[in-house]
Design a protein around this motif. Sequence first.
Motif, PDB file in Angstrom:
ATOM      1  N   GLY A  83      15.774 -18.114 -10.391  1.00 34.98           N
ATOM      2  CA  GLY A  83      15.335 -16.919 -11.108  1.00 34.98           C
ATOM      3  C   GLY A  83      16.381 -15.818 -11.089  1.00 34.98           C
ATOM      4  O   GLY A  83      16.519 -15.051 -12.052  1.00 34.98           O
ATOM      5  N   THR A  84      17.129 -15.735 -10.000  1.00 36.11           N
ATOM      6  CA  THR A  84      18.192 -14.739  -9.901  1.00 36.11           C
ATOM      7  C   THR A  84      19.324 -15.054 -10.872  1.00 36.11           C
ATOM      8  O   THR A  84      19.921 -14.158 -11.467  1.00 36.11           O
ATOM      9  CB  THR A  84      18.738 -14.675  -8.463  1.00 36.11           C
ATOM     10  OG1 THR A  84      17.657 -14.465  -7.549  1.00 36.11           O
ATOM     11  CG2 THR A  84      19.721 -13.524  -8.307  1.00 36.11           C
ATOM     12  N   MET A  85      19.600 -16.335 -11.057  1.00 34.05           N
ATOM     13  CA  MET A  85      20.622 -16.733 -12.037  1.00 34.05           C
ATOM     14  C   MET A  85      20.210 -16.296 -13.440  1.00 34.05           C
ATOM     15  O   MET A  85      21.022 -15.744 -14.198  1.00 34.05           O
ATOM     16  CB  MET A  85      20.814 -18.248 -12.006  1.00 34.05           C
ATOM     17  CG  MET A  85      21.471 -18.791 -10.766  1.00 34.05           C
ATOM     18  SD  MET A  85      21.687 -20.591 -10.931  1.00 34.05           S
ATOM     19  CE  MET A  85      21.905 -21.045  -9.211  1.00 34.05           C
ATOM     20  N   LYS A  86      18.963 -16.538 -13.775  1.00 28.68           N
ATOM     21  CA  LYS A  86      18.477 -16.140 -15.100  1.00 28.68           C
ATOM     22  C   LYS A  86      18.545 -14.623 -15.261  1.00 28.68           C
ATOM     23  O   LYS A  86      18.968 -14.112 -16.306  1.00 28.68           O
ATOM     24  CB  LYS A  86      17.034 -16.618 -15.296  1.00 28.68           C
ATOM     25  CG  LYS A  86      16.475 -16.283 -16.676  1.00 28.68           C
ATOM     26  CD  LYS A  86      15.042 -16.755 -16.836  1.00 28.68           C
ATOM     27  CE  LYS A  86      14.499 -16.397 -18.214  1.00 28.68           C
ATOM     28  NZ  LYS A  86      13.082 -16.802 -18.367  1.00 28.68           N
ATOM     29  N   PHE A  87      18.156 -13.901 -14.231  1.00 26.33           N
ATOM     30  CA  PHE A  87      18.201 -12.441 -14.231  1.00 26.33           C
ATOM     31  C   PHE A  87      19.633 -11.949 -14.444  1.00 26.33           C
ATOM     32  O   PHE A  87      19.892 -11.058 -15.262  1.00 26.33           O
ATOM     33  CB  PHE A  87      17.649 -11.917 -12.905  1.00 26.33           C
ATOM     34  CG  PHE A  87      17.826 -10.447 -12.683  1.00 26.33           C
ATOM     35  CD1 PHE A  87      16.896  -9.545 -13.174  1.00 26.33           C
ATOM     36  CD2 PHE A  87      18.912  -9.962 -11.964  1.00 26.33           C
ATOM     37  CE1 PHE A  87      17.049  -8.176 -12.962  1.00 26.33           C
ATOM     38  CE2 PHE A  87      19.078  -8.605 -11.744  1.00 26.33           C
ATOM     39  CZ  PHE A  87      18.148  -7.707 -12.250  1.00 26.33           C
TER      40      PHE A  87
END
Length: 381
Positions: A40-44
């Motif tokens: 999710g942090t990568m997508k963010f």
Amino acid sequence: MRMLFLLFCLYLLSFACCERFVLYCPCSGRLGNQLDHLLGTMKFAEEFRFTIVLMPFIHYYPVAPLGSISLTAFEDIFDTDMFSNPKQDHGTFLKTISWSKLSKIIPDVWPKESRNLNCLVKIDNEKIISKLPCELPSHLPYNSYWKKLNISFSGGKTLSFAHLTSELHLPGRNRTSVVALLKSPGSSPPLKTEYQYQSHLSWAELFKLKMAEKVPQRPYLAVHIRVASDMAKSCARIKDNPGIFAFKQCADENIPPIEENCVPSANTILNNIYQNLKSFDHIRAVYLATDSYYFVQKQIYAILREKYSNFKIYLNPASTEFGDLYLMEQADVFLGSCVSTYSAFVVRSRRLNNKVVKFIHVSNETEASNGIAKENNRSDL
């Protein structure tokens, strides 16, 4: 040598001058949860055009005084080159830098007086947001994590997604250069739209060399047995919360959300191992990974060794979190835990590479209530 180091630092500074970095504490749970949140942090980071700082992972000691954790550098486990060279047909391009590299230039890109901790909220009302406090919790692991990284905060600030969006339209020099988040903007379990980022997580070459001599005899079945007391307590409420932890991965396979599928008994575990050894009759070894060593040693390992005397059965009391993860991902057949986020990482990785994935479960509630191992009538199961 000193000149080379100075040139390296100048290179990093030139890279960093207009970059926006996002870093965070992977403080929401053990390794499986940390890996979930990473997606999710990568997508963010991609959505808000941040360079994502690949933060160290947290290891919690099972018996230790308060504040006792250890950190493992991202690049000691995963190949950082995979972010700029994603696998074809899945994966995206992400700008990244490891914490190890960023820490060398921290004073220049993130002066001490501007080191604010940021709490991210989905509220858009700036008047409300301005009144929301953002403070570093004093308990484990938050306090220990930043202390180990030699980072202290001068203050705290609550940010909204709308604020981050508005900064995208500002000139590079006017944007916040470093956003340090209290916790990951990702979730556990991750959203299906975040699964594609799993393709960036490929094992580092040195880690693979380290693990080479530990790979079981091939072909082998790897089994993840997650049955510790904390899981048993959570699974007791699964009918009221069928989406508990990573159980959706089994719901997608039409496996019902019952307690026996959440925290299986020795009977159910053995039945599944027997079934998979029968279905995949080329298998000649079984690797057991677990959070409950003594239970598995007595109730699973000993029985398998007796029943399959011509097989290699592996159970290592000194195995590591990442070591088990690697050996499960590398197995010829994987039999995972429905509910475990640790298993979920292996499942996502194997499915990206079209490897066999199975789950420990009973076929129906009647079998669950009977708890009878079909191929073994021992009373001590």
